[in-house]
Motif scaffolding. Structure first.
Motif, PDB file in Angstrom:
ATOM      1  N   LEU A 290      -9.312   0.915 -24.849  1.00  0.00           N
ATOM      2  CA  LEU A 290      -9.676   2.318 -24.732  1.00  0.00           C
ATOM      3  C   LEU A 290      -9.984   2.693 -23.287  1.00  0.00           C
ATOM      4  N   ALA A 291     -10.674   1.810 -22.578  1.00  0.00           N
ATOM      5  CA  ALA A 291     -11.147   2.132 -21.226  1.00  0.00           C
ATOM      6  C   ALA A 291     -10.112   1.900 -20.131  1.00  0.00           C
ATOM      7  N   ASN A 292      -9.230   0.919 -20.309  1.00  0.00           N
ATOM      8  CA  ASN A 292      -8.299   0.549 -19.231  1.00  0.00           C
ATOM      9  C   ASN A 292      -7.467   1.704 -18.680  1.00  0.00           C
ATOM     10  N   PRO A 293      -6.817   2.523 -19.522  1.00  0.00           N
ATOM     11  CA  PRO A 293      -6.002   3.612 -18.954  1.00  0.00           C
ATOM     12  C   PRO A 293      -6.823   4.612 -18.163  1.00  0.00           C
ATOM     13  N   PHE A 294      -8.069   4.842 -18.572  1.00  0.00           N
ATOM     14  CA  PHE A 294      -8.916   5.784 -17.844  1.00  0.00           C
ATOM     15  C   PHE A 294      -9.408   5.179 -16.530  1.00  0.00           C
ATOM     16  N   ILE A 295      -9.671   3.875 -16.536  1.00  0.00           N
ATOM     17  CA  ILE A 295     -10.091   3.202 -15.304  1.00  0.00           C
ATOM     18  C   ILE A 295      -8.985   3.291 -14.258  1.00  0.00           C
ATOM     19  N   TYR A 296      -7.768   2.923 -14.654  1.00  0.00           N
ATOM     20  CA  TYR A 296      -6.655   2.971 -13.708  1.00  0.00           C
ATOM     21  C   TYR A 296      -6.230   4.396 -13.407  1.00  0.00           C
ATOM     22  N   GLY A 297      -6.361   5.277 -14.400  1.00  0.00           N
ATOM     23  CA  GLY A 297      -5.974   6.667 -14.185  1.00  0.00           C
ATOM     24  C   GLY A 297      -6.905   7.395 -13.235  1.00  0.00           C
ATOM     25  N   ILE A 298      -8.202   7.068 -13.303  1.00  0.00           N
ATOM     26  CA  ILE A 298      -9.180   7.743 -12.447  1.00  0.00           C
ATOM     27  C   ILE A 298      -9.213   7.140 -11.049  1.00  0.00           C
ATOM     28  N   VAL A 299      -9.197   5.815 -10.977  1.00  0.00           N
ATOM     29  CA  VAL A 299      -9.354   5.141  -9.689  1.00  0.00           C
ATOM     30  C   VAL A 299      -8.054   5.123  -8.888  1.00  0.00           C
ATOM     31  N   THR A 300      -6.928   4.919  -9.583  1.00  0.00           N
ATOM     32  CA  THR A 300      -5.648   4.802  -8.879  1.00  0.00           C
ATOM     33  C   THR A 300      -5.103   6.192  -8.571  1.00  0.00           C
ATOM     34  N   LYS A 301      -5.066   6.524  -7.310  1.00  0.00           N
ATOM     35  CA  LYS A 301      -4.681   7.869  -6.868  1.00  0.00           C
ATOM     36  C   LYS A 301      -3.247   8.195  -7.259  1.00  0.00           C
ATOM     37  N   ASP A 302      -2.337   7.210  -7.145  1.00  0.00           N
ATOM     38  CA  ASP A 302      -0.916   7.466  -7.439  1.00  0.00           C
ATOM     39  C   ASP A 302      -0.717   7.864  -8.898  1.00  0.00           C
ATOM     40  N   ILE A 303      -1.371   7.159  -9.815  1.00  0.00           N
ATOM     41  CA  ILE A 303      -1.240   7.484 -11.235  1.00  0.00           C
ATOM     42  C   ILE A 303      -1.871   8.840 -11.521  1.00  0.00           C
ATOM     43  N   ARG A 304      -3.035   9.078 -10.950  1.00  0.00           N
ATOM     44  CA  ARG A 304      -3.738  10.348 -11.169  1.00  0.00           C
ATOM     45  C   ARG A 304      -2.900  11.526 -10.692  1.00  0.00           C
ATOM     46  N   ASN A 305      -2.328  11.414  -9.502  1.00  0.00           N
ATOM     47  CA  ASN A 305      -1.507  12.501  -8.960  1.00  0.00           C
ATOM     48  C   ASN A 305      -0.239  12.710  -9.773  1.00  0.00           C
ATOM     49  N   SER A 306       0.354  11.604 -10.237  1.00  0.00           N
ATOM     50  CA  SER A 306       1.581  11.712 -11.026  1.00  0.00           C
ATOM     51  C   SER A 306       1.307  12.399 -12.359  1.00  0.00           C
ATOM     52  N   VAL A 307       0.174  12.076 -12.992  1.00  0.00           N
ATOM     53  CA  VAL A 307      -0.188  12.722 -14.258  1.00  0.00           C
ATOM     54  C   VAL A 307      -0.401  14.215 -14.047  1.00  0.00           C
ATOM     55  N   LYS A 308      -1.142  14.571 -12.981  1.00  0.00           N
ATOM     56  CA  LYS A 308      -1.384  15.984 -12.680  1.00  0.00           C
ATOM     57  C   LYS A 308      -0.072  16.719 -12.426  1.00  0.00           C
ATOM     58  N   LYS A 309       0.818  16.082 -11.694  1.00  0.00           N
ATOM     59  CA  LYS A 309       2.097  16.697 -11.356  1.00  0.00           C
ATOM     60  C   LYS A 309       2.936  16.937 -12.607  1.00  0.00           C
ATOM     61  N   ARG A 310       2.975  15.934 -13.494  1.00  0.00           N
ATOM     62  CA  ARG A 310       3.790  16.067 -14.701  1.00  0.00           C
ATOM     63  C   ARG A 310       3.278  17.183 -15.607  1.00  0.00           C
ATOM     64  N   PHE A 311       1.966  17.205 -15.825  1.00  0.00           N
ATOM     65  CA  PHE A 311       1.411  18.230 -16.708  1.00  0.00           C
ATOM     66  C   PHE A 311       1.449  19.612 -16.064  1.00  0.00           C
ATOM     67  N   ALA A 312       1.304  19.680 -14.732  1.00  0.00           N
ATOM     68  CA  ALA A 312       1.402  20.958 -14.038  1.00  0.00           C
ATOM     69  C   ALA A 312       2.813  21.510 -14.134  1.00  0.00           C
ATOM     70  N   THR A 313       3.813  20.619 -14.028  1.00  0.00           N
ATOM     71  CA  THR A 313       5.217  21.025 -14.124  1.00  0.00           C
ATOM     72  C   THR A 313       5.522  21.566 -15.516  1.00  0.00           C
ATOM     73  N   ARG A 314       5.013  20.862 -16.546  1.00  0.00           N
ATOM     74  CA  ARG A 314       5.252  21.307 -17.923  1.00  0.00           C
ATOM     75  C   ARG A 314       4.583  22.655 -18.187  1.00  0.00           C
ATOM     76  N   ALA A 315       3.372  22.820 -17.668  1.00  0.00           N
ATOM     77  CA  ALA A 315       2.667  24.102 -17.841  1.00  0.00           C
ATOM     78  C   ALA A 315       3.401  25.229 -17.141  1.00  0.00           C
ATOM     79  N   HIS A 316       3.977  24.929 -15.973  1.00  0.00           N
ATOM     80  CA  HIS A 316       4.711  25.947 -15.217  1.00  0.00           C
ATOM     81  C   HIS A 316       5.971  26.367 -15.982  1.00  0.00           C
ATOM     82  N   HIS A 317       6.670  25.371 -16.576  1.00  0.00           N
ATOM     83  CA  HIS A 317       7.905  25.684 -17.325  1.00  0.00           C
ATOM     84  C   HIS A 317       7.593  26.540 -18.557  1.00  0.00           C
ATOM     85  N   LYS A 318       6.427  26.305 -19.169  1.00  0.00           N
ATOM     86  CA  LYS A 318       6.066  27.085 -20.365  1.00  0.00           C
ATOM     87  C   LYS A 318       5.828  28.543 -20.014  1.00  0.00           C
ATOM     88  N   HIS A 319       5.244  28.785 -18.802  1.00  0.00           N
ATOM     89  CA  HIS A 319       4.976  30.153 -18.380  1.00  0.00           C
ATOM     90  C   HIS A 319       6.232  30.792 -17.789  1.00  0.00           C
TER      91      HIS A 319
END
Length: 319
Positions: A290-319
């Motif tokens: 349960l904790a591992n993805p959040f640990i790496y997602g929060i601490v690892t900048k590359d994963i965090r930025n990639s997640v933000k980018k993907r969800f931001a892109t999807r939100a933009h396409h919906k609008h």
């Protein structure tokens, strides 16, 4: 009654009964909801991390490939235990046939072995990245990377496979597995005859694997910290970056080891409630995945930025 027939081999088909948790009347749905919530968040968190790493070419680097292997391992461990635990809470189902019992036990032990070997490989990768930065890409080539990951899984599965070969000719007499999930030891305890070779091999395998992984991680950290202290005098950012890398990896390692150590200690004290012992046994398969993805997602900048980018892109396409 079971003790009186302990020497009578069970008839086919063999069906065990898990002791499980004591669930007070009316609390089954609540415990089911908590287990379902834990498993759902585990699937979503690990699924997002895996999806981002697989689909983002910028993350096709050794460190993230190893994180992806860790995600697969976490999904194996949680899936081996939590779905059946939910059935136990919701429907009171404790019966488990022989083949599903062995499959669950094999998955449980494979998870325990693989998470350690993968963390050892990750420690080696970080050692090369920090201590040999100029030669990193020459040393950690794609071929060597896949060999390291494949070897981590091969060693784990092979060790567990050998452990389970001791089941082949052991007649079983008991039915009640005194735990929430099946393990090799719990099943062989029900045997009509003692299994000293299995006990010796299991103890030797566990001790050797734990010691080897601990030494690899400890030696890697010592070397990394030594290099950082030397470089940190002239470049403070180097020390901070290396510390963050080590801290993330160490937290994941401790998050897996601490419940195991507590669980082992609790079994040394008969006065401790078995429900507490079982609870810490479940944490191994619930807390870490349960904790591992959040640990790496929060601490690892590359994963965090990639997640933000993907969800931001999807939100933009919906609008």
């Amino acid at each position: 009654m079971e003790n009186l027939t302990a020497r009578t081999p069970l008839k086919q088909p063999i069906v065990f009964e898990l002791e499980g948790f004591y669930v007070p009347p009316g609390y089954g749905p609540l415990f089911f909801f908590l287990a379902l919530l834990t498993y759902t968040v585990t699937l979503l968190g690990n699924g997002v991390v895996m999806w981002v790493i697989v689909t983002d070419k910028n993350l096709h680097r050794p460190m993230f490939v190893m994180v992806c292997n860790l995600v697969v391992c976490d999904l194996l461990g949680s899936t081996a235990v939590l779905p059946r635990l939910m059935m136990h809470f919701l429907m009171g189902q404790k019966a488990i046939a022989y083949l599903p019992a062995v499959t669950q036990a094999f998955s449980v032990h494979s998870y325990g072995a693989a998470i350690q070997t993968i963390l050892a490989v990750m420690a080696y990768d970080r050692y090369i990245a920090v201590c040999e930065p100029l030669r990193y890409h020459d040393i950690m080539t794609p071929t060597r990377l896949h060999c390291c990951c494949g070897l981590a899984w091969f060693i784990s599965v092979l060790l567990v496979f050998i452990l389970f070969t001791f089941h082949v000719n052991v007649p079983l007499c008991g039915r009640t597995i005194r735990h929430v999930y099946c393990t090799n030891r719990a099943i062989l305890t029900l045997g009509c005859i003692p299994t000293p070779i299995s006990n010796i091999y299991g103890l030797a395998m566990s001790w050797s694997l734990n010691t080897a992984v601990f030494l690899i991680i400890a030696l890697s950290y010592i070397k990394i910290l030594s290099v950082c202290l030397k470089q940190g005098r002239s470049d403070r950012s180097v020390r901070i970056k290396a510390f963050q890398t080590c801290a993330t990896h160490l937290v994941v390692y401790l998050l897996y080891q601490i419940p195991i150590v507590i669980n082992i200690m609790l079994y040394r004290f008969p006065s401790v409630s078995r429900s507490i012992q079982k609870f810490f046994g479940i944490l191994i398969f619930a807390c870490t995945p349960l904790a591992n993805p959040f640990i790496y997602g929060i601490v690892t900048k590359d994963i965090r930025n990639s997640v933000k980018k993907r969800f931001a892109t999807r939100a933009h396409h919906k609008h």
